[in-house]
Design an enzyme around this catalytic site. Structure first.
Site, PDB file in Angstrom:
ATOM      1  N   ARG A 145      45.727  30.845  47.269  1.00  0.00           N
ATOM      2  CA  ARG A 145      46.554  32.028  47.512  1.00  0.00           C
ATOM      3  C   ARG A 145      45.811  33.299  47.074  1.00  0.00           C
ATOM      4  O   ARG A 145      44.826  33.242  46.355  1.00  0.00           O
ATOM      5  CB  ARG A 145      47.877  31.922  46.737  1.00  0.00           C
ATOM      6  CG  ARG A 145      48.813  30.862  47.265  1.00  0.00           C
ATOM      7  CD  ARG A 145      50.032  30.666  46.379  1.00  0.00           C
ATOM      8  NE  ARG A 145      49.710  30.042  45.106  1.00  0.00           N
ATOM      9  CZ  ARG A 145      50.605  29.742  44.169  1.00  0.00           C
ATOM     10  NH1 ARG A 145      51.883  30.037  44.362  1.00  0.00           N
ATOM     11  NH2 ARG A 145      50.244  29.156  43.053  1.00  0.00           N
TER      12      ARG A 145
ATOM     13  N   TYR B 247      51.569  35.311  37.577  1.00  0.00           N
ATOM     14  CA  TYR B 247      52.272  34.216  36.895  1.00  0.00           C
ATOM     15  C   TYR B 247      51.484  33.862  35.637  1.00  0.00           C
ATOM     16  O   TYR B 247      50.275  33.649  35.710  1.00  0.00           O
ATOM     17  CB  TYR B 247      52.335  32.959  37.783  1.00  0.00           C
ATOM     18  CG  TYR B 247      53.301  33.041  38.933  1.00  0.00           C
ATOM     19  CD1 TYR B 247      54.674  33.156  38.701  1.00  0.00           C
ATOM     20  CD2 TYR B 247      52.865  32.987  40.246  1.00  0.00           C
ATOM     21  CE1 TYR B 247      55.574  33.222  39.757  1.00  0.00           C
ATOM     22  CE2 TYR B 247      53.762  33.054  41.315  1.00  0.00           C
ATOM     23  CZ  TYR B 247      55.117  33.170  41.059  1.00  0.00           C
ATOM     24  OH  TYR B 247      55.997  33.233  42.101  1.00  0.00           O
TER      25      TYR B 247
ATOM     26  N   HIS C  94      53.187  31.807  32.664  1.00  0.00           N
ATOM     27  CA  HIS C  94      53.693  30.561  32.062  1.00  0.00           C
ATOM     28  C   HIS C  94      53.106  30.349  30.667  1.00  0.00           C
ATOM     29  O   HIS C  94      52.531  29.311  30.359  1.00  0.00           O
ATOM     30  CB  HIS C  94      53.384  29.349  32.968  1.00  0.00           C
ATOM     31  CG  HIS C  94      54.017  29.449  34.324  1.00  0.00           C
ATOM     32  ND1 HIS C  94      55.392  29.363  34.509  1.00  0.00           N
ATOM     33  CD2 HIS C  94      53.493  29.647  35.557  1.00  0.00           C
ATOM     34  CE1 HIS C  94      55.663  29.492  35.802  1.00  0.00           C
ATOM     35  NE2 HIS C  94      54.539  29.670  36.453  1.00  0.00           N
TER      36      HIS C  94
ATOM     37  N   ASP D 144      54.302  23.150  35.363  1.00  0.00           N
ATOM     38  CA  ASP D 144      53.612  24.334  34.810  1.00  0.00           C
ATOM     39  C   ASP D 144      54.382  24.937  33.632  1.00  0.00           C
ATOM     40  O   ASP D 144      53.890  25.843  32.961  1.00  0.00           O
ATOM     41  CB  ASP D 144      53.322  25.394  35.888  1.00  0.00           C
ATOM     42  CG  ASP D 144      54.547  25.782  36.689  1.00  0.00           C
ATOM     43  OD1 ASP D 144      55.645  25.282  36.358  1.00  0.00           O
ATOM     44  OD2 ASP D 144      54.418  26.554  37.642  1.00  0.00           O
TER      45      ASP D 144
END
Length: 373
Positions: free
Chosen positions: A15, A94, A96, A270
């Site tokens: 991505r 992102y 996490h 994740d």
């Protein structure tokens, strides 16, 4: 503002954080956009399409971090990027953090501003930047599960929807959020016999109203889970507690009660995973078997369908990224309070409580940096 987009370097992550169409929107508003060479190739966007949208192509990841005031990414920075991140740089991606202590410590040391897609939270508790990837992951979980139920891949050798005269596969979905809902739609559409579990009665009432007849709802608790697993073919874990580690709903000892060739797909991997025996895997080596039970625990599932994922993600992130570029992170967080909950680390301080608690780090309320004027 100088907006910079590195090429993702996580295993099989295809991505990209910005499409050429998105780059054009920044340029129209007077910002400069820098894209690392080949950053969009995995998603089907060539360097030329970025250039024709007004972006500048830079040759290396070092030049991207050196140039950008705001870094737009998809996945969290990995080890080789840590030392490239500069003080006061805004990272929008992102993260996490709760499942990754080395990353948390590195971002504290960097003194950068870390805004996490997954904790941007609206007053109604919805997570606008997690939703598109949850939709992709939920649908993919069933695709993958159906695939791995095939005998040559290690599964029970059962067709998800069955055929006339045979029973369809039994699918158990843990968690009725976005991932669970999308997984239930997909599994139901393929003709499986689906049970979706949640702890919220209002949510189950809603699901009961909107789901087709082959989807049943059930209260999520250990007793019910233990009762169902001996006859279930595919279990999808989709439990999310925003910003914190997921609880283990399937424990190690439960595997012995499952049929050989049962498939487990843990979409929450994740965030630590809701299946105790789950360890993050990659698209290269996606599965492993414990006690005859097949585990699929790829931590970036949407990375396998990068064209769809990139478009879905940037549809959601672009309005916020433009806002941050136009007005800076402090003002943007006052204008859009949901962005404030996206802040996890600011200039070395952990400002997201769940992350501070996970690693016993000092917690500084975000209001220390952003006043409610």
């Amino acid at each position: 503002m100088r907006v910079a987009v590195p090429k993702e370097i996580k295993n099989n992550e295809n991505r990209v954080a910005l499409t050429p169409a998105g780059a054009k929107e920044f340029v129209k508003k007077g910002h400069s956009v820098f894209v690392q060479q080949a950053a969009g190739e995995g998603s089907g966007f060539s360097d030329e399409t970025y250039q024709s949208a007004g972006a500048e192509i830079l040759p290396s990841i070092e030049s991207i971090y050196e140039t950008g005031e705001m870094i737009l990414k998809v996945k969290e920075p990995v080890g080789q990027e840590y030392q490239l991140i500069k003080e006061d740089q805004l990272l929008f991606t992102y993260f996490h953090f709760a499942s990754n202590e080395p990353l948390t410590q590195a971002m504290v040391r960097s003194k950068a501003i870390c805004m996490a897609y997954e904790t941007v939270e609206r007053p109604d508790k919805s997570l606008p930047l997690l939703v598109p990837m949850s939709e992709v992951a939920g649908r993919m979980a069933v695709q993958k599960g159906a695939n791995y139920l095939e005998k040559p891949l290690g599964g029970r050798g059962i067709l998800l929807g069955g055929v006339p005269g045979t029973l369809p596969a039994k699918v158990l979905i843990l968690g009725g959020g976005i991932v669970g809902t999308q997984a239930a739609w997909m599994a139901a559409g393929l003709g499986a016999d689906v049970i979706i579990m949640d702890v919220s009665l209002p949510r189950m009432r809603y699901l009961s109203d909107v789901m087709p007849k082959n989807v049943k709802t059930m209260m999520s608790n250990e007793y019910n889970i233990r009762n169902l697993i001996p006859s279930t073919d595919l279990i999808i874990g989709s439990v999310l507690i925003p910003g914190a580690k997921a609880p283990h709903l399937i424990t190690r000892d439960m595997l012995q009660y499952m049929l050989p060739g049962t498939v487990l797909v843990d979409v929450a991997v994740d965030q630590g995973g809701c299946i105790e025996t789950c360890q993050p895997t990659t698209h290269e080596n996606p599965t492993y078997t414990i006690d005859g039970v097949l585990h699929y625990c790829v931590a970036n599932m949407p990375g396998a369908v990068p064209y769809t994922s990139t478009l879905a993600l940037t549809n959601a992130t672009l309005p916020y990224a433009l806002e941050l570029a136009d007005n800076g992170w402090e003002n943007s967080c006052i204008r859009f309070p949901e962005l404030k909950s996206g802040l996890n680390i600011i200039k070395g301080d952990v400002v997201y409580q769940a992350v501070a608690e996970t690693f016993d780090l000092p917690y500084v309320p975000v209001s220390y940096y952003i006043n409610h004027h």
